[in-house]
Every structure is written in structure tokens, then in C-alpha cells.
Write a protein that holds these residues in place. Structure first.
Motif, mmCIF file in Angstrom:
data_model
loop_
_atom_site.group_PDB
_atom_site.id
_atom_site.type_symbol
_atom_site.label_atom_id
_atom_site.label_comp_id
_atom_site.label_asym_id
_atom_site.label_seq_id
_atom_site.Cartn_x
_atom_site.Cartn_y
_atom_site.Cartn_z
ATOM 1 N N PHE A 152 11.193 8.069 16.666
ATOM 2 C CA PHE A 152 11.260 8.054 15.204
ATOM 3 C C PHE A 152 11.383 6.630 14.677
ATOM 4 C CE2 PHE A 152 13.563 8.076 11.172
ATOM 5 C CZ PHE A 152 12.615 8.727 10.403
ATOM 6 N N HIS A 153 12.163 5.806 15.360
ATOM 7 C CA HIS A 153 12.312 4.398 14.962
ATOM 8 C C HIS A 153 10.948 3.701 14.968
ATOM 9 C CE1 HIS A 153 14.258 0.480 14.589
ATOM 10 N NE2 HIS A 153 13.480 0.055 15.573
ATOM 11 N N GLN A 154 10.145 3.969 15.995
ATOM 12 C CA GLN A 154 8.806 3.377 16.056
ATOM 13 C C GLN A 154 7.921 3.914 14.941
ATOM 14 O OE1 GLN A 154 7.944 4.332 20.135
ATOM 15 N NE2 GLN A 154 8.614 2.329 20.859
ATOM 16 N N ASN A 155 8.046 5.202 14.629
ATOM 17 C CA ASN A 155 7.288 5.774 13.510
ATOM 18 C C ASN A 155 7.696 5.128 12.193
ATOM 19 O OD1 ASN A 155 6.012 7.485 15.297
ATOM 20 N ND2 ASN A 155 7.246 9.271 14.770
ATOM 21 N N LEU A 156 8.981 4.870 12.038
ATOM 22 C CA LEU A 156 9.489 4.229 10.830
ATOM 23 C C LEU A 156 8.941 2.811 10.696
ATOM 24 C CD1 LEU A 156 11.381 4.548 8.406
ATOM 25 C CD2 LEU A 156 13.245 3.769 9.874
ATOM 26 N N GLU A 157 8.900 2.068 11.802
ATOM 27 C CA GLU A 157 8.322 0.718 11.774
ATOM 28 C C GLU A 157 6.842 0.762 11.412
ATOM 29 O OE1 GLU A 157 9.134 -0.967 15.597
ATOM 30 O OE2 GLU A 157 10.990 -1.883 14.901
ATOM 31 N N GLN A 158 6.123 1.721 11.979
ATOM 32 C CA GLN A 158 4.694 1.852 11.682
ATOM 33 C C GLN A 158 4.486 2.201 10.208
ATOM 34 O OE1 GLN A 158 2.552 5.133 13.551
ATOM 35 N NE2 GLN A 158 0.845 3.740 13.928
ATOM 36 N N PHE A 159 5.330 3.066 9.657
ATOM 37 C CA PHE A 159 5.269 3.415 8.237
ATOM 38 C C PHE A 159 5.443 2.156 7.387
ATOM 39 C CE2 PHE A 159 7.790 4.321 4.412
ATOM 40 C CZ PHE A 159 6.924 5.148 3.715
ATOM 41 N N ALA A 160 6.454 1.365 7.704
ATOM 42 C CA ALA A 160 6.717 0.146 6.932
ATOM 43 C C ALA A 160 5.538 -0.822 7.000
ATOM 44 C CB ALA A 160 7.988 -0.525 7.442
ATOM 45 N N GLU A 161 4.946 -0.952 8.188
ATOM 46 C CA GLU A 161 3.796 -1.851 8.335
ATOM 47 C C GLU A 161 2.617 -1.366 7.508
ATOM 48 O OE1 GLU A 161 0.762 -3.535 11.761
ATOM 49 O OE2 GLU A 161 2.523 -2.400 12.367
ATOM 50 N N ARG A 162 2.340 -0.079 7.558
ATOM 51 C CA ARG A 162 1.206 0.470 6.811
ATOM 52 C C ARG A 162 1.423 0.365 5.305
ATOM 53 N NH1 ARG A 162 -0.651 5.915 10.094
ATOM 54 N NH2 ARG A 162 -1.578 4.802 11.854
ATOM 55 N N VAL A 163 2.656 0.619 4.853
ATOM 56 C CA VAL A 163 2.947 0.481 3.424
ATOM 57 C C VAL A 163 2.708 -0.961 2.990
ATOM 58 C CG1 VAL A 163 4.794 0.513 1.694
ATOM 59 C CG2 VAL A 163 4.495 2.456 3.234
ATOM 60 N N GLY A 164 3.135 -1.908 3.802
ATOM 61 C CA GLY A 164 2.899 -3.316 3.482
ATOM 62 C C GLY A 164 1.421 -3.641 3.361
ATOM 63 N N LEU A 165 0.612 -3.082 4.257
ATOM 64 C CA LEU A 165 -0.837 -3.313 4.192
ATOM 65 C C LEU A 165 -1.435 -2.700 2.930
ATOM 66 C CD1 LEU A 165 -1.815 -2.654 7.913
ATOM 67 C CD2 LEU A 165 -1.784 -4.846 6.730
ATOM 68 N N ILE A 166 -1.004 -1.496 2.595
ATOM 69 C CA ILE A 166 -1.515 -0.822 1.398
ATOM 70 C C ILE A 166 -1.136 -1.619 0.151
ATOM 71 C CG2 ILE A 166 -1.288 1.243 -0.045
ATOM 72 C CD1 ILE A 166 -0.951 2.810 2.654
ATOM 73 N N VAL A 167 0.087 -2.077 0.089
ATOM 74 C CA VAL A 167 0.535 -2.878 -1.058
ATOM 75 C C VAL A 167 -0.294 -4.157 -1.162
ATOM 76 C CG1 VAL A 167 2.476 -4.231 -1.966
ATOM 77 C CG2 VAL A 167 2.854 -1.912 -1.134
ATOM 78 N N GLY A 168 -0.569 -4.779 -0.024
ATOM 79 C CA GLY A 168 -1.403 -5.982 -0.030
ATOM 80 C C GLY A 168 -2.812 -5.699 -0.519
ATOM 81 N N LEU A 169 -3.399 -4.598 -0.068
ATOM 82 C CA LEU A 169 -4.746 -4.229 -0.526
ATOM 83 C C LEU A 169 -4.760 -3.969 -2.025
ATOM 84 C CD1 LEU A 169 -5.844 -1.842 2.366
ATOM 85 C CD2 LEU A 169 -6.827 -4.079 1.824
ATOM 86 N N GLY B 142 -2.592 -5.128 -4.247
ATOM 87 C CA GLY B 142 -2.310 -6.384 -4.942
ATOM 88 C C GLY B 142 -3.513 -7.305 -5.011
ATOM 89 N N ASN B 143 -4.418 -7.199 -4.039
ATOM 90 C CA ASN B 143 -5.632 -8.020 -4.025
ATOM 91 C C ASN B 143 -6.819 -7.325 -4.673
ATOM 92 O OD1 ASN B 143 -4.680 -10.397 -2.744
ATOM 93 N ND2 ASN B 143 -4.607 -9.292 -0.808
ATOM 94 N N GLY B 144 -6.571 -6.173 -5.277
ATOM 95 C CA GLY B 144 -7.628 -5.481 -6.003
ATOM 96 C C GLY B 144 -8.608 -4.719 -5.126
ATOM 97 N N LYS B 145 -8.284 -4.504 -3.857
ATOM 98 C CA LYS B 145 -9.196 -3.789 -2.954
ATOM 99 C C LYS B 145 -9.114 -2.278 -3.139
ATOM 100 C CE LYS B 145 -10.485 -7.581 -0.941
ATOM 101 N NZ LYS B 145 -11.795 -8.144 -1.144
ATOM 102 N N ILE B 146 -7.942 -1.772 -3.538
ATOM 103 C CA ILE B 146 -7.777 -0.348 -3.847
ATOM 104 C C ILE B 146 -6.994 -0.226 -5.154
ATOM 105 C CG2 ILE B 146 -7.887 0.413 -1.436
ATOM 106 C CD1 ILE B 146 -4.842 0.705 -1.459
ATOM 107 N N SER B 147 -7.144 0.898 -5.813
ATOM 108 C CA SER B 147 -6.450 1.112 -7.090
ATOM 109 C C SER B 147 -4.991 1.483 -6.853
ATOM 110 C CB SER B 147 -7.136 2.231 -7.874
ATOM 111 O OG SER B 147 -6.911 3.479 -7.248
ATOM 112 N N GLN B 148 -4.196 1.416 -7.919
ATOM 113 C CA GLN B 148 -2.804 1.824 -7.818
ATOM 114 C C GLN B 148 -2.699 3.301 -7.465
ATOM 115 O OE1 GLN B 148 -1.051 0.678 -11.569
ATOM 116 N NE2 GLN B 148 -0.338 -1.271 -10.735
ATOM 117 N N ASP B 149 -3.577 4.116 -8.033
ATOM 118 C CA ASP B 149 -3.557 5.548 -7.730
ATOM 119 C C ASP B 149 -3.857 5.807 -6.263
ATOM 120 O OD1 ASP B 149 -2.908 6.233 -10.345
ATOM 121 O OD2 ASP B 149 -5.002 6.554 -10.927
ATOM 122 N N ASP B 150 -4.847 5.111 -5.711
ATOM 123 C CA ASP B 150 -5.170 5.266 -4.286
ATOM 124 C C ASP B 150 -4.001 4.802 -3.416
ATOM 125 O OD1 ASP B 150 -7.683 6.337 -4.728
ATOM 126 O OD2 ASP B 150 -8.723 4.410 -4.493
#
Length: 88
Positions: A40-57, A59-67
């Protein structure tokens, strides 16, 4: 004290920050250690990493806020399911 640089390295660059997708970023040091808690700890780390990538995308206009919201919501649902299965 600074570390010596090898030829061709930029100041401050290091391979220490490079991780394999299968490698945990930190070790789990809980008082109630178990293989399920580690998973579960590893799943939690993976979740945090993916959320960071989504936020970066987003923030750079690659995906919409809704997406971004939908993707993070779906990831959270997966994390919750993982928690229910692993930490019964």
C-alpha cells in the motif's frame, strides 16, 4: 564541502534522483510492518507521483482542469480500492 565533479557533469547534477518505476522512493518504516502495508505504501507513492505529473500537464496547458480532475479522481478511487484490499 562539495563533491568533485566528473568531466561533463553540470554543477548540482546527480543520478541519485533517478528512480526506476519499480523502485520505491522511500523505505517504509511503520511500527506495524507487513507485506500488505509495504504494498500500500508503494501504491501511495505511485499515486503521489502520478498526481504530480497530472498537475504539471495541466499547469503547462497540455490537459484541461476538468481532465486533470477526472484523472486524479480515478486514481484516488484506485488507491481507495487498494487500501480496502490490502489493509483489511
Amino acid at each position: 564541502m562539495s563533491t568533485p565533479q566528473t568531466h561533463g557533469e553540470e554543477p548540482g547534477s546527480s543520478t541519485e534522483g533517478i528512480h526506476s518505476p519499480m523502485e520505491s522512493f522511500s523505505s517504509y518504516h511503520g511500527s506495524q510492518w507487513s507485506p500488505n502495508r509495504l504494498a500500500f505504501h508503494q501504491n501511495l507513492e505511485q499515486f503521489a507521483e502520478r498526481v504530480g505529473l497530472i498537475v504539471g500537464l495541466q499547469g503547462n496547458g497540455k490537459i484541461s482542469q476538468d481532465d486533470a480532475y477526472r484523472q486524479i479522481r480515478d486514481l484516488l478511487a484506485e488507491l481507495k480500492s487498494s487500501r480496502k484490499q490490502l489493509l483489511k
